[in-house]
Enzyme design. Structure first.
Site, PDB file in Angstrom:
ATOM      1  N   SER A  12       0.858  -1.178   0.000  1.00  0.00           N
ATOM      2  CA  SER A  12       0.000   0.000   0.000  1.00  0.00           C
ATOM      3  C   SER A  12       0.893   1.226   0.000  1.00  0.00           C
ATOM      4  CB  SER A  12      -0.894  -0.003   1.246  1.00  0.00           C
ATOM      5  OG  SER A  12      -1.800   1.080   1.226  1.00  0.00           O
ATOM      6  N   ARG A  33      -0.163  -3.741  -6.956  1.00  0.00           N
ATOM      7  CA  ARG A  33      -1.423  -4.398  -6.606  1.00  0.00           C
ATOM      8  C   ARG A  33      -2.579  -3.632  -7.238  1.00  0.00           C
ATOM      9  NH1 ARG A  33      -4.086  -2.742  -0.929  1.00  0.00           N
ATOM     10  NH2 ARG A  33      -5.880  -3.113  -2.267  1.00  0.00           N
ATOM     11  N   THR A  47      -7.562   1.678   4.071  1.00  0.00           N
ATOM     12  CA  THR A  47      -7.239   0.858   5.241  1.00  0.00           C
ATOM     13  C   THR A  47      -8.179   1.150   6.401  1.00  0.00           C
ATOM     14  OG1 THR A  47      -4.916   0.779   4.579  1.00  0.00           O
ATOM     15  CG2 THR A  47      -5.421   0.199   6.843  1.00  0.00           C
ATOM     16  N   CYS A 104       0.303  -6.124 -17.145  1.00  0.00           N
ATOM     17  CA  CYS A 104       0.882  -6.896 -16.048  1.00  0.00           C
ATOM     18  C   CYS A 104       2.165  -6.230 -15.572  1.00  0.00           C
ATOM     19  CB  CYS A 104       1.181  -8.329 -16.486  1.00  0.00           C
ATOM     20  SG  CYS A 104       2.081  -9.288 -15.241  1.00  0.00           S
ATOM     21  N   CYS A 155       4.597 -14.019 -10.977  1.00  0.00           N
ATOM     22  CA  CYS A 155       3.381 -13.359 -10.494  1.00  0.00           C
ATOM     23  C   CYS A 155       3.577 -12.769  -9.102  1.00  0.00           C
ATOM     24  CB  CYS A 155       2.236 -14.362 -10.483  1.00  0.00           C
ATOM     25  SG  CYS A 155       0.669 -13.668  -9.924  1.00  0.00           S
ATOM     26  N   CYS A 193      -1.089  -9.360  -8.003  1.00  0.00           N
ATOM     27  CA  CYS A 193      -1.764  -8.057  -8.029  1.00  0.00           C
ATOM     28  C   CYS A 193      -3.204  -8.165  -8.521  1.00  0.00           C
ATOM     29  CB  CYS A 193      -0.978  -7.060  -8.879  1.00  0.00           C
ATOM     30  SG  CYS A 193      -1.101  -7.341 -10.664  1.00  0.00           S
ATOM     31  N   CYS A 217      -4.569  -8.907 -14.147  1.00  0.00           N
ATOM     32  CA  CYS A 217      -4.953  -9.700 -15.318  1.00  0.00           C
ATOM     33  C   CYS A 217      -6.382 -10.214 -15.187  1.00  0.00           C
ATOM     34  CB  CYS A 217      -3.977 -10.848 -15.525  1.00  0.00           C
ATOM     35  SG  CYS A 217      -3.822 -11.981 -14.115  1.00  0.00           S
TER      36      CYS A 217
END
Length: 615
Positions: free
Chosen positions: A117, A366, A402, A560, A584, A587, A590
């Site tokens: 984050s 992300r 959050t 990506c 990978c 995130c 895709c």
């Protein structure tokens, strides 16, 4: 802990230690992450697409699963999951029921290892959950002291004043390393008696005979890349509970299935998303201003209708700066490359001096929810509920989710506790229906409703129209307008065909300020068992070449942020999709942006994925 659970825990502990070790790859040796040898075209072998029941290689394989019983199972150990666990155990312990079992199932090898984050934390929910957090050593070390906001052109920066009442006014908030904050939440949860199981990937929802959710099952291990059982094959384990709380984060794959099964989205607009890409830098003395927050809009986005902008946060720790770029996934040009856009941003004359002479020490990405109030689904169902970023409680203009995620989890926990104590459930798995009522009478609902029209205004009228709308109807009117604007549609539907879009040229990386994708992925420490079916599954193996490449010039190779997807010529010279699943970083972009919704992200073996340190 049952003997069966202890056995699985011992086995998983050793597996995740191997997967969770910090990567030894450096930026000068990234080839381990993306092989340069000729790869085979993507062929899906995962059992979620190719059922094992019809595969003769699985005949005679023992498929019994052991099960463990808890009072509440929580899927996902992020801020929301840990907050729910803490609140449940607070209530149970206060009632003298210290045997009340709360289990947190976390796919990362370590608590906080998959957390990424910005992050600027609004402490409102934390104050409610743990009022004495400062005395307990919460890692909130950097109070915000200064807000800066600017509009960028290619060579100029024009400051925009930040006044109290504006969404990005951050005084009273804290700049944090979110992974470290989640680790601390985990410690508080364990002190209360919460059981936390890192390295356990929840891969399947388990149901009772009456159709209510009974819990989850962790994924099977020991499956070869071609989908066949290895000698080491071991069935996953069931964690059953009176109520299951899903707190998987943005685009959680079990939450996605739950929403479909129980039709939870029938009364809301479809969720829309953005992608956030982040780096952690250690900069030179004199360039570091602890507590300063900087945001920009404008360049290098290709036009004023592409939503996005940058963040730059100065931490009160070792000259660290967190810098990143967010791009709304409703963008239309298939040639847009979010990662390269972020790299280009750092070359701006007003930005580059901050990082010159510094060292990049972290990278990650992300997806994030941007649908807001209009896209919140029904939150409860027989046997469980949704909390946090899964259902989408992010305040988009604030760029914060959050505090709202934590508050949703607190309210859910209180509702689950009350329903279990009432003992009046009509289904075997309880539905905490009061949760939605509590939410709608809380400050979350007021906050989300007040900003509901800002993101659609930016999409409808572009940057300047969006800023004008925000000033008039939010800063002045506080979101009291009697209408609610609609989102234009889902992100996968927004792409234009490549032949009607303009190609975008990006500068080559210099290895000092801007970087290539491979050296960036190396910094994530991502690691997966190589001999397992790709967890990026294709519902139809022909769609990438016949649709994505033919019509949209292969956009998955650009959206990506980890180099998972690439097109290479096959033996006949035709382009074929290659999936580098080991790259990978979870995130979920895709799964969101793929035009045909042909890509379905599922959990890899437990412990696999990035190994973020305070990202």
């Amino acid at each position: 802990m049952s003997s069966h659970l202890a056995r699985v825990a011992r086995r998983s502990y050793h597996d995740v230690l191997r997967l969770g070790r910090p990567s030894t790859i450096t930026s000068s040796s990234p080839l381990r992450l993306l092989s340069t040898s000729k790869a085979s075209p993507a062929v899906t072998s995962h059992y979620t697409v190719k059922p094992r029941e019809s595969d003769p290689r699985w005949e005679g394989v023992e498929m019994e699963r052991y099960a463990d019983e808890a009072d509440v199972v929580i899927v996902g150990g992020g801020p929301a999951g840990m907050s729910a666990a803490i609140r449940l155990k607070q209530l149970a312990n206060e009632a003298g029921n210290e045997e009340f079992r709360v289990c947190v199932i976390e796919k990362s090898a370590s608590v906080g290892g998959h957390i990424l984050s910005g992050a600027c934390l609004e402490p409102r929910a934390l104050n409610e959950l743990i009022p004495d957090w400062a005395e307990k050593g919460a890692p909130l070390k950097t109070p915000v002291t200064e807000d800066k906001f600017a509009f960028l052109t290619k060579t100029k920066s024009f400051p925009i004043p930040i006044l109290p009442g504006m969404p990005n006014y951050n005084h009273g908030n804290y700049i944090v390393r979110m992974g470290h904050f989640v680790q601390w939440l985990g410690e508080q949860a364990e002190e209360l008696g919460v059981e936390i199981y890192p390295g356990f990937a929840a891969s399947e929802v388990v149901y009772n005979d009456d159709g209510s959710v009974a819990g989850i099952a962790t994924n099977d291990v020991g499956i070869a890349k071609d989908g066949s059982p290895k000698d080491s094959f071991e069935r996953g384990m069931e964690f059953r509970a009176k109520c299951t709380i899903f707190s998987e984060g943005c685009r959680g794959h079990l939450s996605k299935g739950i929403m479909q099964k129980f039709d939870l989205n029938k009364d809301n607009q479809s969720q829309i998303y953005g992608i956030g890409i982040k780096e952690l830098w250690q900069v030179e003395e004199g360039k570091h201003h602890p507590g300063r927050i900087e945001h920009t809009v404008g360049w290098p986005l290709p036009d004023t209708h592409t939503y996005g902008g940058s963040f730059l946060y100065h931490l009160n720790e070792d000259n660290l700066i967190a810098v990143g770029f967010v791009v709304g996934l409703d963008y239309t040009n298939p040639y847009l490359h979010p990662f390269k856009t972020f790299q280009q941003y750092k070359t701006h004359p007003a930005v580059a001096p901050t990082f010159e002479g510094g060292t990049r020490i972290g990278y990650g990405a992300r997806a994030l929810n941007e649908g807001g109030f209009q896209s919140i689904p029904k939150l409860t169902f027989p046997g469980g509920c949704l909390v946090g970023c899964g259902p989408g409680f992010m305040n988009v203009p604030k760029i914060k989710g959050t505090h709202t995620a934590m508050k949703s989890a607190i309210l859910a926990a209180e509702s689950v506790w009350d329903k279990i104590q009432a003992g009046d459930s009509v289904t075997e798995g309880i539905e905490p229906a009061e949760y939605e009522e509590k939410l709608k009478s809380s400050w979350i609902w007021d906050e989300m409703k007040s900003v509901r029209n800002i993101k659609p205004a930016f999409h409808k009228w572009g940057l300047w129209g969006g800023i004008a709308y925000t000033g008039l109807f939010y800063v002045v009117g506080r979101g009291k307008e009697p209408w609610t604007l609609q989102h234009a549609g889902t992100d996968n539907q927004s792409l234009k065909p490549a032949d009607s879009a303009k190609e975008i040229e990006y500068p080559k990386p210099d290895g000092k300020l801007t970087f290539d994708l491979l050296s960036s992925v190396a910094l994530t420490g991502t690691n997966h068992e190589a001999d397992q079916p790709a967890h990026l599954t294709l519902l139809n193996d022909q769609v990438p070449e016949e649709v994505n490449f033919a019509k949209f010039a292969g956009p998955e190779g650009r959206f990506c942020p980890a180099g998972v997807y690439e097109y290479q010529p096959d033996d006949k010279g035709d382009m074929s999709l290659i999936i580098n699943a080991s790259n990978c970083i979870h995130c979920k972009t895709c799964d969101i942006k793929d035009y045909s919704q042909n890509i379905n992200w599922v959990c890899p073996e437990g412990g696999g994925g990035p190994a973020y340190d305070g990202m």
